[in-house]
Design a protein around this motif. Structure first.
Motif, PDB file in Angstrom:
ATOM      1  N   ALA A 107     -11.244 -15.736 -39.024  1.00 44.33           N
ATOM      2  CA  ALA A 107     -12.197 -14.536 -38.746  1.00 44.33           C
ATOM      3  C   ALA A 107     -11.374 -13.075 -39.741  1.00 44.33           C
ATOM      4  CB  ALA A 107     -11.804 -13.386 -37.689  1.00 44.33           C
ATOM      5  N   LYS A 108      -9.521 -13.966 -39.826  1.00 43.30           N
ATOM      6  CA  LYS A 108      -8.604 -13.003 -41.171  1.00 43.30           C
ATOM      7  C   LYS A 108      -9.546 -13.451 -42.542  1.00 43.30           C
ATOM      8  CE  LYS A 108      -5.158 -12.451 -37.950  1.00 43.30           C
ATOM      9  NZ  LYS A 108      -3.297 -12.256 -37.786  1.00 43.30           N
ATOM     10  N   THR A 166     -12.780 -11.063 -42.963  1.00 41.50           N
ATOM     11  CA  THR A 166     -12.652  -9.842 -42.944  1.00 41.50           C
ATOM     12  C   THR A 166     -11.534  -9.865 -44.567  1.00 41.50           C
ATOM     13  OG1 THR A 166     -10.923  -9.436 -41.220  1.00 41.50           O
ATOM     14  CG2 THR A 166     -13.255  -9.842 -41.071  1.00 41.50           C
ATOM     15  N   ARG A 212      -8.588  -9.292 -43.485  1.00 43.39           N
ATOM     16  CA  ARG A 212      -7.536  -8.372 -43.023  1.00 43.39           C
ATOM     17  C   ARG A 212      -6.583  -8.881 -42.173  1.00 43.39           C
ATOM     18  NH1 ARG A 212     -11.264  -3.496 -39.871  1.00 43.39           N
ATOM     19  NH2 ARG A 212     -11.753  -2.632 -41.743  1.00 43.39           N
TER      20      ARG A 212
END
Length: 61
Positions: free
Chosen positions: A55-56, A59, A61
């Motif tokens: 997910a990082k 995204t 982030r």
């Protein structure tokens, strides 16, 4: 996945393998099952950490 998390998960996995092997060698089915459960729990944690990492990456982030 942080280094501490990786280490903790791997330690739990190794603890589970040790319990499983000792349980198998001593014919202690409860200890063997407990070891398998520890390994499964570590695997779930590792999968969750991999999802967070993915997910990082997506995204940024």
């Amino acid at each position: 996945m942080g280094v501490a998390d990786k280490f903790e998960n791997k330690a739990e996995e190794l603890k589970g393998k040790t319990k499983e092997h000792i349980g198998s060698a001593t014919n202690d089915r409860d200890l063997e099952a407990d070891g398998k459960a520890d390994q499964a729990k570590a695997g779930v944690k590792q999968a969750g950490e991999h999802l967070k990492d993915a997910a990082k990456d997506v995204t940024g982030r």
